[in-house]
Enzyme design. Structure first.
Site, PDB file in Angstrom:
ATOM      1  N   ASP A   1       0.863  -1.180   0.000  1.00 59.53           N
ATOM      2  CA  ASP A   1       0.000   0.000   0.000  1.00 59.53           C
ATOM      3  C   ASP A   1       0.902   1.232   0.000  1.00 59.53           C
ATOM      4  O   ASP A   1       1.594   1.506   0.991  1.00 59.53           O
ATOM      5  CB  ASP A   1      -0.871  -0.047   1.268  1.00 59.53           C
ATOM      6  N   HIS A   2       0.865   1.972  -1.082  1.00 55.94           N
ATOM      7  CA  HIS A   2       1.806   3.092  -1.230  1.00 55.94           C
ATOM      8  C   HIS A   2       1.485   4.268  -0.311  1.00 55.94           C
ATOM      9  O   HIS A   2       2.273   5.187  -0.162  1.00 55.94           O
ATOM     10  CB  HIS A   2       1.841   3.540  -2.697  1.00 55.94           C
TER      11      HIS A   2
END
Ligand code: CAO
Length: 420
Positions: free
Chosen positions: A388-389
């Site tokens: 998850d950036h």
């Protein structure tokens, strides 16, 4: 009093326009400002409102017609009061007395959905344009405007309601019904419950989490040798030792060094919940579809414990014998396609986690060793890490995969099999 209603001057030098919608039919009671028709000119779309109140007697225009100012649109029986005054004011008041319900604390009203209809719905050009752009079928929205027109607020309310839904409802409703049989033979195969639920979760994860996938590979030659020994030693115990327990232990070691990969965003989205436990979701392929049961306390278990846990959950998953507790509480997920094939894939994060490891099939490869200046055959395992950036930066992810590769190649940390 019977009156011909003519198309007024359209201004801006517009000499004619195409009729894109006719909003009235004979017998309709019209109030002042009710829309008679919608025109599309080269310059703009415009609604033509009624300047009179009364009953429509005859309609002279149809969708697709080209009309010019001065042309007759409809004939109306214009309402006249006994004293000869028109009912204009009274009708306006009546219209105003029916305000739309709009809760104070929500910017848009709650919108009811209905079955799609082949009949077009009434709405303004702006609303239709937005609906076209978002591929929303206006006939499924219950309009709250006059004559059930779908208003801008209705459309916004519908969009907000769809966005608040757990699964991407907009996407589902945007899928057009296509008759594929026009191109050849077809067969309908309904999706089973697991596929439908998993599909919704995957779609939600994919749409709401900004995914990035980092690819890497690890030399697992030592691990391969260690597994062969253990496999022979445990053959009589009927425990199948695959690569996965080793990978799980290597993942725990890596997660301890990179704690944010074993976390979740809290409900505010403003802070991280770092987990000090290591419960792994394991993607299991079953005849009914993908399911992700959980192996708990991976950090406290030996290779044999993990092997038996894996045998247990995968066998129960394939016999539909998993319990709700088996599916809860994972902090990190591993999806292994190593027993099947393929090099690299982009696994979808299992919310509310922030990272997932995808393992692919290992192959023997000639690798150049700069120290000995020799080309040596190595057993190389490709793997992928989707993250998850919002939580993890690319540099951290590359460092994580490099460290995981190092740990899994080294192999010295593997916990000895338990005595039993
Ligand atoms: N490289 C080479 N061989 C591998 C390997 C790898 N990375 N991973 C597994 N293998 C081997 C195993 O060691 C085993 O060989 P042996 O029979 O010689 O021991 C064989 O492939 C079959 O392994 P397996 O798949 O039965 O067992 P596993 O522990 O590796 O995996 C499970 C268990 C439940 C994860 C797996 O069976 C499964 O269902 N995988 C599919 C997961 C899935 O569908 N993911 C897709 C999700 S899409 O996001």
């Amino acid at each position: 009093m019977i009156k011909e209603i003519l198309l007024p001057d359209l201004g801006e030098g517009i000499e004619s326009a195409d009729v894109s919608d006719v909003m009235v039919a004979p017998g309709d009671a019209l109030a002042i400002d009710d829309i008679i028709l919608v025109l599309e000119s080269e310059k703009a779309s415009m609604e033509i409102p009624s300047e009179e109140a009364g009953t429509v007697q005859k309609v002279f225009i149809a969708v697709g017609d080209q009309v010019k100012p001065g042309e007759i649109l409809i004939i109306m029986d214009v309402a006249v009061e006994p004293d000869g005054k028109k009912e204009k004011i009274k009708l306006k008041q009546r219209v105003k007395q029916k305000p739309r319900e709009k809760p104070e604390d929500t910017p848009y009203p709650a919108i009811e959905e209905k079955e799609p209809s082949e009949k077009s719905s009434f709405s303004t050009p702006g609303v239709r344009k937005l609906a076209r752009e978002l591929e929303i079928d206006l006939t499924i929205i219950s309009g709250t405007g006059l004559k059930n027109r779908v208003t801008k607020d209705d459309l916004h309310g519908y969009i907000r309601a769809q966005m608040a839904k757990p699964a991407g409802g907009i996407l589902a409703t945007a899928m057009p019904a296509i008759d594929f049989s026009q191109w050849g033979k077809i067969e309908h195969q309904p999706l089973n419950k697991i596929k439908r639920i998993t599909g919704e979760r995957l779609q939600q994860a994919w749409q709401t989490i900004p995914h990035v996938t980092q690819f890497d590979q690890a030399d697992i030659s030592k691990l391969d040798a260690a597994r062969k020994v253990l496999k022979t030693e445990t053959a009589e115990k009927s425990i199948k030792v695959t690569f996965l327990p080793f990978i799980m232990q290597a993942a725990v070691e890596t997660l301890k060094e990179f704690p944010e990969f074993n976390s979740s965003l809290d409900h505010t989205g403003k802070s991280l919940v770092i987990k000090k436990y290591y419960h792994f979701g394991i993607a299991v392929d079953t005849p009914d579809g993908l399911t992700v049961p959980v192996v708990r306390d991976v950090d406290q278990k030996s290779l044999l414990d993990l092997s038996s846990n894996l045998m247990d959950i995968s066998s129960r998953a394939r016999r539909n014998k998993l319990k709700p507790e088996d599916m809860k509480g994972s902090s990190f997920t591993i999806s292994s396609l190593g027993g099947i094939g393929g090099t690299y894939f982009t696994p979808i994060i299992n919310p509310p986690e922030v990272a997932i490891l995808g393992v692919s099939k290992s192959t023997w490869k000639p690798i150049y060793d700069p120290e000995t200046k020799e080309i040596i055959p190595k057993y190389v395992m490709p793997f992928s890490l989707s993250y998850d950036h919002r939580v993890i930066d690319g540099a951290a992810a590359a460092a994580f995969t490099a460290r995981f590769a190092e740990i899994v190649s080294n192999g010295s940390f593997f916990k000895k099999p338990s005595a039993d």
